[in-house]
Structure formats: structure tokens, C-alpha cells
Design a protein around this motif. Structure first.
Motif, PDB file in Angstrom:
ATOM      1  N   ALA A 149       0.836  -1.211   0.000  1.00 42.37           N
ATOM      2  CA  ALA A 149       0.000   0.000   0.000  1.00 42.37           C
ATOM      3  C   ALA A 149       0.866   1.255   0.000  1.00 42.37           C
ATOM      4  O   ALA A 149       0.597   2.212  -0.752  1.00 42.37           O
ATOM      5  CB  ALA A 149      -0.923  -0.014   1.219  1.00 42.37           C
ATOM      6  N   GLY A 150       1.915   1.258   0.826  1.00 39.79           N
ATOM      7  CA  GLY A 150       2.796   2.427   0.885  1.00 39.79           C
ATOM      8  C   GLY A 150       3.487   2.686  -0.440  1.00 39.79           C
ATOM      9  O   GLY A 150       3.609   3.837  -0.874  1.00 39.79           O
ATOM     10  N   GLY A 151       3.943   1.618  -1.092  1.00 37.84           N
ATOM     11  CA  GLY A 151       4.604   1.786  -2.389  1.00 37.84           C
ATOM     12  C   GLY A 151       3.673   2.339  -3.442  1.00 37.84           C
ATOM     13  O   GLY A 151       4.054   3.232  -4.221  1.00 37.84           O
ATOM     14  N   VAL A 152       2.447   1.838  -3.473  1.00 29.33           N
ATOM     15  CA  VAL A 152       1.469   2.329  -4.462  1.00 29.33           C
ATOM     16  C   VAL A 152       1.136   3.800  -4.209  1.00 29.33           C
ATOM     17  O   VAL A 152       1.082   4.619  -5.144  1.00 29.33           O
ATOM     18  CB  VAL A 152       0.195   1.471  -4.418  1.00 29.33           C
ATOM     19  N   LEU A 153       0.934   4.156  -2.932  1.00 28.19           N
ATOM     20  CA  LEU A 153       0.603   5.552  -2.606  1.00 28.19           C
ATOM     21  C   LEU A 153       1.748   6.495  -2.985  1.00 28.19           C
ATOM     22  O   LEU A 153       1.518   7.579  -3.543  1.00 28.19           O
ATOM     23  CB  LEU A 153       0.291   5.674  -1.108  1.00 28.19           C
ATOM     24  N   MET A 154       2.972   6.094  -2.697  1.00 30.58           N
ATOM     25  CA  MET A 154       4.103   6.956  -3.039  1.00 30.58           C
ATOM     26  C   MET A 154       4.263   7.078  -4.551  1.00 30.58           C
ATOM     27  O   MET A 154       4.627   8.138  -5.063  1.00 30.58           O
ATOM     28  CB  MET A 154       5.383   6.401  -2.410  1.00 30.58           C
ATOM     29  N   ALA A 155       4.003   5.987  -5.271  1.00 29.51           N
ATOM     30  CA  ALA A 155       4.090   6.047  -6.737  1.00 29.51           C
ATOM     31  C   ALA A 155       3.062   7.018  -7.294  1.00 29.51           C
ATOM     32  O   ALA A 155       3.370   7.836  -8.187  1.00 29.51           O
ATOM     33  CB  ALA A 155       3.885   4.654  -7.323  1.00 29.51           C
ATOM     34  N   LEU A 156       1.835   6.962  -6.775  1.00 34.98           N
ATOM     35  CA  LEU A 156       0.793   7.889  -7.229  1.00 34.98           C
ATOM     36  C   LEU A 156       1.159   9.333  -6.897  1.00 34.98           C
ATOM     37  O   LEU A 156       0.982  10.247  -7.716  1.00 34.98           O
ATOM     38  CB  LEU A 156      -0.549   7.517  -6.590  1.00 34.98           C
ATOM     39  N   ALA A 157       1.659   9.544  -5.667  1.00 36.98           N
ATOM     40  CA  ALA A 157       2.035  10.901  -5.252  1.00 36.98           C
ATOM     41  C   ALA A 157       3.144  11.447  -6.138  1.00 36.98           C
ATOM     42  O   ALA A 157       3.113  12.620  -6.547  1.00 36.98           O
ATOM     43  CB  ALA A 157       2.480  10.879  -3.783  1.00 36.98           C
ATOM     44  N   LEU A 158       4.113  10.610  -6.463  1.00 32.44           N
ATOM     45  CA  LEU A 158       5.223  11.061  -7.304  1.00 32.44           C
ATOM     46  C   LEU A 158       4.751  11.358  -8.724  1.00 32.44           C
ATOM     47  O   LEU A 158       5.191  12.335  -9.352  1.00 32.44           O
ATOM     48  CB  LEU A 158       6.308   9.987  -7.319  1.00 32.44           C
TER      49      LEU A 158
END
Length: 306
Positions: A149-158
Motif C-alpha cells: 500500500a505504501g509503495g502504491v501511494l508513493m508512486a501515485l504521489a510522485l
């Protein structure tokens, strides 16, 4: 080889790929936009893992440990940027490689002085230590789900930051044509400094999240830097989207290879030999993937420079 096992390893591979993405995204931004080859990026990953493990042990709060790890690593990156990197921006890549390799050696020695040469334990948060039943017969570690979940959220934010904000527009303008961007009033130097610190923060976050599932030890930054560079090449230099796709590919190929190649080799080789050769074949598969991509796409899957 059951379907449940394949699904479990697939999730592990995606999780590893997302952590690779956090590391490779910073690397590709720094290299692709600033044209700086920073081998010390892996040392920032190691710093994040060590600081998070120490902070978690002292405070008992994993969230606070991540925040502390990111802040401390960004401060370290700021010192590196001010004291060293600004002198390298206009130098050739050989000078950048030699200088940042020196940073790796210094960073490893500093870690040995503070924490010793032996690996340390990065505790898993107590609330996330148990499994979650994803489906019948598939209990999956809850901590690994948090990593996903953290990886997906950071990818979207970036993605949003780079492609749908004024800051991202200025970053892309500076990367495409720095003289023209400066004539248009964009303070490219300051933006590049921010890009370097953003890359450091992403590396620290990846190190803090990976700490509880890998050995936190001296040299861990160099070990993960190699697959991160493979991601950089496959995805295309300077492309965040390419880094994301390539990181998932490398993560899945590496994890699936390490899980199943030894099982296949045990059919014809002694178990000890199969266990030794399995990781080697998995690593070869990662490089073979890079070769195949470069044959058809010499600039990578989504090269920003092309």
C-alpha cells in the motif's frame, strides 16, 4: 508448485518491486534530470534503514521511526549536496562516480563506528506482525501488505507531483532545456537541489520500510543499488513511469526466480547445489530481462530523453 504459492510469491515480487521503485525513482530523477550519477544513493537507503531501526527500538513507534529516518537522511543528503555534489554538477560522469564511490566507503565506515560491523535487528511493528487471510489458504503477512500500500501511494504521489503540478512542470522544463528554462525565470539550480533531497527522502523511506524484512547491515546500499541501476536502464533514464514499470518487472522476475528456480533445479541436482545456483540464475534472469529490453528499446521502455 501450487497456485497459492505462485500468488504469494507474485505479491512478494510486487512488494519488492515497489521498494525498488522508491529507490530507483530518486536515482532516475537525479541522473535523468540533473545528469549526476550518484552511486551514494544506496548509502542513503542504508542510512534510512539504520536510523529507522534505531528510532523504532528507542521510541517503540514505527511511524515516528519512519519520520525520523526520512528527516535524518534528508539532512545527511543536504550536507552531501552542499559539500560535495555542487562541485560535481559540471564535472564528467567519471569524476561523479569516483567521488560518490568515496562517499560509499566513508558511509560504510561511519555505520561500523556507530552500530558495529554485525547486522542489527529492525523490529516489525507489533500491530503488523500477524498474517491476514487474503483468501482461503493464503495467509499473507500484514506488514508486507503495508509495504504494498505504501509503495502504491508513493508512486501515485510522485506521478501527480511530476506530471500535474507547477513544481513538476518546472522540473521537466529544467530537464528538457535548462538555458531556456532559466531565461523564462525558472530557478533551475534550486529546483535541482530539491530533486536531490526528494530522491534522498524516497531512498530513506524505502530503507525504513525494507528494514524489518531484510538484514540491516553494512553494504546493504551497494547490494540494492545494482538492481536499482538495472531498473533505471530498463525504464529509461529520467522517466518515473519507466522506473515504476521496470521496478515491478525486476521485482517479480527476481522474486519468482529465487523462489522457484531452486525447486526446479532440485529435480536434477543435489539440494545444496540447487540452493546455491538458484539465486544466481535469478540474478541472471534480471540481467537477461535488461538485455532483451535494450535490444528492442535501446533507450529503455519510457526514456524521458527520447
Amino acid at each position: 508448485m501450487s497456485g497459492i504459492l505462485v500468488l504469494e510469491q507474485l505479491l512478494n515480487g510486487i512488494g519488492y518491486g515497489l521498494m525498488l521503485f522508491l529507490l530507483a525513482a530518486g536515482l532516475t530523477l537525479v541522473f535523468g534530470i540533473m545528469d549526476v550519477l550518484n552511486l551514494a544513493h544506496g548509502s542513503l537507503f542504508m542510512a534510512g534503514a539504520y536510523v529507522a531501526a534505531e528510532a523504532h527500538t528507542r521510541t517503540g513507534s514505527f511511524a515516528a521511526a519512519i519520520v525520523v529516518a526520512v528527516l535524518v537522511t534528508v539532512v545527511v543528503a543536504l550536507l552531501i549536496e552542499v559539500l560535495l555534489m555542487r562541485r560535481l554538477y559540471k564535472r564528467d560522469h567519471l569524476a561523479q562516480v569516483l567521488a560518490t564511490f568515496g562517499v560509499i566507503l566513508v558511509a560504510d565506515d561511519i555505520v561500523k563506528m556507530i552500530w558495529g560491523p554485525s547486522p542489527i535487528m529492525a523490529p516489525t511493528p507489533a500491530a503488523l506482525s500477524g498474517p491476514v487471510e487474503l483468501m482461503d489458504g493464503l495467509p499473507y503477512p500484514s506488514y508486507r501488505l503495508v509495504i504494498l500500500a505504501g509503495g502504491v501511494l508513493m508512486a501515485l504521489a510522485l506521478y501527480v507531483l511530476v506530471n500535474h503540478t507547477r513544481i513538476g512542470m518546472r522540473v521537466r522544463a529544467g530537464a528538457s532545456d535548462r538555458p531556456m528554462a532559466e531565461l523564462m525565470g525558472v530557478r533551475v539550480g534550486r529546483i535541482f537541489n530539491g530533486v536531490f533531497l526528494l530522491g534522498a527522502a524516497l531512498a530513506a523511506l524505502a530503507g525504513a520500510l525494507m528494514g524489518p524484512i531484510v538484514a540491516v547491515q553494512v553494504g546493504m546500499g551497494e547490494a540494492i543499488l545494482i538492481p536499482a541501476l538495472v531498473v533505471l536502464v530498463i525504464g529509461g533514464i529520467g522517466s518515473v513511469r519507466g522506473a515504476f514499470v521496470a521496478a515491478l518487472l525486476v521485482g517479480v522476475v527476481d522474486t519468482i526466480g529465487r523462489a522457484f528456480v531452486p525447486m526446479l533445479l532440485r529435480a536434477t541436482l543435489p539440494p545444496a547445489t540447487a540452493a546455491d545456483l538458484g539465486p544466481l540464475f535469478a540474478e541472471v534472469a534480471m540481467y537477461a530481462l535488461m538485455v532483451v529490453v535494450l535490444i528492442f528499446r535501446p533507450s529503455g521502455l519510457f526514456s524521458a530523453r527520447s
